[in-house]
Design a protein around this motif. Structure first.
Motif, mmCIF file in Angstrom:
data_model
loop_
_atom_site.group_PDB
_atom_site.id
_atom_site.type_symbol
_atom_site.label_atom_id
_atom_site.label_comp_id
_atom_site.label_asym_id
_atom_site.label_seq_id
_atom_site.Cartn_x
_atom_site.Cartn_y
_atom_site.Cartn_z
ATOM 1 N N GLY A 23 0.840 -1.196 0.000
ATOM 2 C CA GLY A 23 0.000 0.000 0.000
ATOM 3 C C GLY A 23 0.874 1.245 0.000
ATOM 4 O O GLY A 23 2.033 1.215 0.443
ATOM 5 N N ILE A 24 0.330 2.327 -0.524
ATOM 6 C CA ILE A 24 1.014 3.618 -0.530
ATOM 7 C C ILE A 24 0.036 4.662 0.001
ATOM 8 O O ILE A 24 -1.125 4.686 -0.373
ATOM 9 C CB ILE A 24 1.519 3.991 -1.943
ATOM 10 N N THR A 25 0.528 5.498 0.916
ATOM 11 C CA THR A 25 -0.303 6.502 1.583
ATOM 12 C C THR A 25 0.403 7.840 1.540
ATOM 13 O O THR A 25 1.618 7.904 1.696
ATOM 14 C CB THR A 25 -0.566 6.091 3.050
ATOM 15 N N GLY A 26 -0.371 8.917 1.368
ATOM 16 C CA GLY A 26 0.203 10.255 1.319
ATOM 17 C C GLY A 26 -0.352 11.175 2.381
ATOM 18 O O GLY A 26 -1.563 11.249 2.576
ATOM 19 N N GLY A 56 5.383 -3.484 -11.179
ATOM 20 C CA GLY A 56 6.261 -2.659 -11.998
ATOM 21 C C GLY A 56 6.276 -1.184 -11.641
ATOM 22 O O GLY A 56 7.120 -0.442 -12.138
ATOM 23 N N GLU A 57 5.377 -0.728 -10.779
ATOM 24 C CA GLU A 57 5.344 0.683 -10.400
ATOM 25 C C GLU A 57 6.365 0.980 -9.311
ATOM 26 O O GLU A 57 6.619 0.146 -8.445
ATOM 27 C CB GLU A 57 3.967 1.078 -9.856
ATOM 28 N N GLN A 58 6.896 2.178 -9.345
ATOM 29 C CA GLN A 58 7.733 2.682 -8.273
ATOM 30 C C GLN A 58 6.816 3.374 -7.257
ATOM 31 O O GLN A 58 5.834 4.027 -7.642
ATOM 32 C CB GLN A 58 8.770 3.671 -8.801
ATOM 33 N N PRO A 59 7.088 3.253 -5.948
ATOM 34 C CA PRO A 59 6.168 3.775 -4.937
ATOM 35 C C PRO A 59 5.870 5.271 -5.029
ATOM 36 O O PRO A 59 4.699 5.661 -4.991
ATOM 37 C CB PRO A 59 6.861 3.438 -3.617
ATOM 38 N N ALA A 60 6.876 6.119 -5.131
ATOM 39 C CA ALA A 60 6.625 7.568 -5.111
ATOM 40 C C ALA A 60 5.789 8.023 -6.311
ATOM 41 O O ALA A 60 4.759 8.701 -6.119
ATOM 42 C CB ALA A 60 7.941 8.336 -5.007
ATOM 43 N N PRO A 61 6.164 7.692 -7.546
ATOM 44 C CA PRO A 61 5.305 8.100 -8.670
ATOM 45 C C PRO A 61 3.901 7.495 -8.602
ATOM 46 O O PRO A 61 2.923 8.137 -8.990
ATOM 47 C CB PRO A 61 6.049 7.599 -9.907
ATOM 48 N N ALA A 62 3.788 6.278 -8.092
ATOM 49 C CA ALA A 62 2.470 5.650 -7.971
ATOM 50 C C ALA A 62 1.595 6.425 -6.987
ATOM 51 O O ALA A 62 0.405 6.631 -7.231
ATOM 52 C CB ALA A 62 2.611 4.194 -7.530
ATOM 53 N N LEU A 63 2.182 6.873 -5.880
ATOM 54 C CA LEU A 63 1.410 7.648 -4.920
ATOM 55 C C LEU A 63 0.971 8.974 -5.532
ATOM 56 O O LEU A 63 -0.181 9.386 -5.370
ATOM 57 C CB LEU A 63 2.199 7.900 -3.634
ATOM 58 N N LEU A 64 1.859 9.643 -6.249
ATOM 59 C CA LEU A 64 1.485 10.902 -6.887
ATOM 60 C C LEU A 64 0.344 10.689 -7.882
ATOM 61 O O LEU A 64 -0.569 11.515 -7.981
ATOM 62 C CB LEU A 64 2.695 11.538 -7.577
ATOM 63 N N ALA A 75 0.859 16.844 -6.695
ATOM 64 C CA ALA A 75 1.710 16.997 -5.513
ATOM 65 C C ALA A 75 3.130 16.556 -5.828
ATOM 66 O O ALA A 75 3.400 16.012 -6.903
ATOM 67 C CB ALA A 75 1.140 16.168 -4.355
ATOM 68 N N GLU A 76 4.020 16.813 -4.890
ATOM 69 C CA GLU A 76 5.378 16.287 -4.979
ATOM 70 C C GLU A 76 5.712 15.601 -3.669
ATOM 71 O O GLU A 76 5.191 15.945 -2.610
ATOM 72 C CB GLU A 76 6.393 17.381 -5.305
ATOM 73 N N ILE A 77 6.593 14.608 -3.767
ATOM 74 C CA ILE A 77 7.032 13.863 -2.589
ATOM 75 C C ILE A 77 8.099 14.679 -1.860
ATOM 76 O O ILE A 77 9.033 15.192 -2.477
ATOM 77 C CB ILE A 77 7.630 12.492 -2.994
ATOM 78 N N ILE A 78 7.953 14.773 -0.545
ATOM 79 C CA ILE A 78 8.978 15.409 0.291
ATOM 80 C C ILE A 78 9.929 14.342 0.831
ATOM 81 O O ILE A 78 11.135 14.454 0.700
ATOM 82 C CB ILE A 78 8.337 16.188 1.462
ATOM 83 N N ARG A 79 9.347 13.302 1.450
ATOM 84 C CA ARG A 79 10.189 12.228 2.005
ATOM 85 C C ARG A 79 9.332 11.024 2.360
ATOM 86 O O ARG A 79 8.107 11.123 2.483
ATOM 87 C CB ARG A 79 10.950 12.699 3.228
ATOM 88 N N LEU A 80 9.998 9.892 2.529
ATOM 89 C CA LEU A 80 9.364 8.691 3.050
ATOM 90 C C LEU A 80 9.180 8.892 4.553
ATOM 91 O O LEU A 80 10.133 9.210 5.261
ATOM 92 C CB LEU A 80 10.235 7.466 2.771
#
Length: 159
Positions: A23-26, A56-64, A75-80
């Motif tokens: 799972g990915i959460t923002g 095949g997805e990368q977590p950060a782009p998938a969350l965006l 949005a943009e990712i700041i950090r994990l």
């Protein structure tokens, strides 16, 4: 919530057996420290924007992608923020699941928050001192996202 095709294909093979998913959460906070929340169509409860990582997805782009699909906010990712294994659960149809959840702190770039798909009933910004009821883990994610510690939280690492 629409079930991804890859999960439907797996379910044809494994039935209701436990399925391990990522799972990915923002935690999307604006400069005024308002937080972006969605009211889920499947449960009716307020939640952080989230989704399932597809093969095949990368977590950060998938969350965006998920944030934009659900809320129309870019949005943009700041950090994990954290890496957590959530407890096993089951859906009403008997499908068993367990998630490894990756939570990221994000900053909005552009877009007006609105319902942008069929997974949400409402989308809005909330002041941190006026939040609707959220799950305990989501409150922890928000607190962790607001710390100055750049390292992600995980079981075994003290807060």
């Amino acid at each position: 919530m629409t079930t991804p095709k890859f999960i439907l294909a797996l379910r044809e093979k494994i039935g209701h057996d436990l399925l391990w998913l990522t799972g990915i959460t923002g935690v999307v906070l604006d400069d005024a420290e308002h937080i972006l929340l969605v009211r889920r169509a499947d449960t009716g409860r307020w939640s952080l924007p989230a989704g399932i990582l597809e093969p095949g997805e990368q977590p950060a782009p998938a969350l965006l992608r998920e944030i934009q699909e659900e809320t129309a906010v870019e949005a943009e990712i700041i950090r994990l923020v954290s890496i957590d294994t959530l407890p096993p659960g089951a859906y009403p149809n008997g499908d068993q699941i367990q998630f490894l959840d990756l939570c990221f702190s994000c900053r909005p770039l552009r877009g007006e928050a609105r319902v942008n798909d069929d997974e949400s009933l409402e989308v809005t910004w909330f002041a941190l001192d006026d939040l609707p009821p959220l799950q305990d883990r989501e409150l922890t994610y928000i607190a962790n996202a607001r710390t100055s510690d750049p390292l992600p939280r995980y079981t075994g690492r003290p807060a």
